[in-house]
Design an enzyme around this catalytic site. Structure first.
Site, PDB file in Angstrom:
ATOM      1  N   LYS A  52     -15.952 -17.607 -28.757  1.00  0.00           N
ATOM      2  CA  LYS A  52     -15.457 -17.598 -27.374  1.00  0.00           C
ATOM      3  C   LYS A  52     -16.548 -18.067 -26.432  1.00  0.00           C
ATOM      4  CE  LYS A  52     -12.076 -14.049 -28.402  1.00  0.00           C
ATOM      5  NZ  LYS A  52     -11.714 -12.629 -28.448  1.00  0.00           N
ATOM      6  N   GLN A  96     -13.664  -6.986 -26.404  1.00  0.00           N
ATOM      7  CA  GLN A  96     -13.386  -7.405 -27.784  1.00  0.00           C
ATOM      8  C   GLN A  96     -12.794  -6.229 -28.576  1.00  0.00           C
ATOM      9  OE1 GLN A  96     -13.549 -10.556 -29.007  1.00  0.00           O
ATOM     10  NE2 GLN A  96     -12.643  -9.718 -30.864  1.00  0.00           N
ATOM     11  N   ASP A 119      -7.142 -11.700 -21.209  1.00  0.00           N
ATOM     12  CA  ASP A 119      -6.490 -11.522 -22.511  1.00  0.00           C
ATOM     13  C   ASP A 119      -5.001 -11.210 -22.342  1.00  0.00           C
ATOM     14  OD1 ASP A 119      -7.924 -12.009 -24.800  1.00  0.00           O
ATOM     15  OD2 ASP A 119      -8.930 -10.059 -24.815  1.00  0.00           O
TER      16      ASP A 119
END
Ligand code: NDP
Length: 291
Positions: A52, A96, A119
């Site tokens: 990422k 995460q 997200d």
């Protein structure tokens, strides 16, 4: 002959588009910054985080890392997120997953400002998707839709079956397919006669988390098959939820693993980061205008 959908190529196109748009955005004097919060050093998570960050770097998005220790308590994680919510330099926040089991994942996701939730996991963004309002959409399902559209596969009126109903893949994907006017069925571990259901699908999406589960016996002849699954075999090679070799001759298009859906997730994440920066700037301007 089946079309092998090239997720690497399509995600590279998206990254180029984002890179161009970020550069135009920067030329106007604005930046884009993603904050990545990682708790512990789970090896798979470290690989995802590294990829990422690499994508951010490539597209000109700044990334900041917040590496908390494996035994960080709930309050430590929450206060890190609150500080990032308040920081005007930070446009997107990513925590995460999975988090260590002693942490309350739902509470942590809920603490992220919905405007910075790149997200798309916050309940406000999940709700917005349900009622068709703008918001951030979870990156993997958004990537699946993008993959289908950019491969010239029409969705309207198609019979789509999604195997898997998780909050991050199956459910949002079903809603996105519905938005595209597909007829959608969702299967899960309690679905009876699953092959009868999946063999109706013009487009079958496997997001089940079981290596090679979906073989030719699940397919309608000529179906489009999208494999969201990612599994690492003992020899280090990768496979998906679909038995690629068995399925391939019976499909009109199929995604491979690796190189299918996987790269799209990161492409959609960086797209969401730029979108977050642009929306925040618009909101700032509006607030200044009305004050
Ligand atoms: P989850 O484990 O959260 O969900 C799996 C779903 O599959 C559940 O809804 C479960 O049903 C259903 N299921 C399990 N077994 C069966 C079965 N035998 N028959 C029918 N349905 C079944 O997984 P995720 O959604 O998070 O991920 C799915 C896959 O996608 C995984 O392989 C994961 O690694 C991969 N993934 C890939 C990403 C990418 O970037 N490409 C991103 C995210 C995930 P029930 O609800 O009844 O338990």
């Amino acid at each position: 002959m089946s079309q092998i959908i090239d997720g690497k190529k399509i995600s590279a196109e998206i990254k180029e588009e984002v890179k161009r748009n970020v550069s135009e955005w920067k030329a106007k004097g604005f930046g884009v910054c993603l904050a990545v919060v990682q708790v512990g050093r789970d090896p798979a998570s470290c690989v995802y985080v590294r990829n990422k960050k690499k994508a951010c770097e490539y597209t000109g998005i700044a990334s900041r890392s917040y590496e908390l220790s494996e035994d960080a308590d709930q309050e430590t994680v929450l206060s890190c997120i609150r500080a990032l919510n308040e920081d005007p330099q930070v446009n997107g926040i990513l925590v995460q997953l999975p988090l260590p089991p002693h942490l309350n994942e739902q509470e942590i996701i809920a603490a992220i400002s919905p405007q910075k939730d790149v997200d798309g996991f916050h309940v406000q963004n999940a709700g917005a998707l349900t009622v068709g309002l703008p918001g951030f959409v979870s990156c993997t399902p958004a990537g699946v839709i993008e993959l289908l559209k950019r491969s010239g596969i029409a969705l309207s009126g198609k019979e789509c079956v999604v195997v898997g109903r998780s909050n991050i893949v199956g459910k949002p994907l079903a809603l996105l397919l519905l938005q595209e006017n597909a007829t959608v069925t969702v299967c899960h571990s309690r679905t009876k006669n699953i092959r009868e259901v999946t063999s109706r699908a013009d487009i079958l999406v496997a997001a089940v988390g079981k290596p090679n589960m979906i073989d030719d016996t699940y397919l309608k002849e000529g179906a489009v098959v999208i494999d969201v699954g990612i599994h690492r075999r003992e020899d280090g090679s990768m496979c998906g939820d679909v038995d690629f070799e068995k399925a391939l001759p019976h499909t009109s298009a199929i995604t491979p693993v690796p190189g299918g859906v996987g790269p799209m997730t990161i492409a959609m994440l960086i797209k969401n980061c730029l979108k977050a920066a642009q929306i925040q700037k618009m909101q700032e301007d509006r607030a200044q205008h009305t004050s």
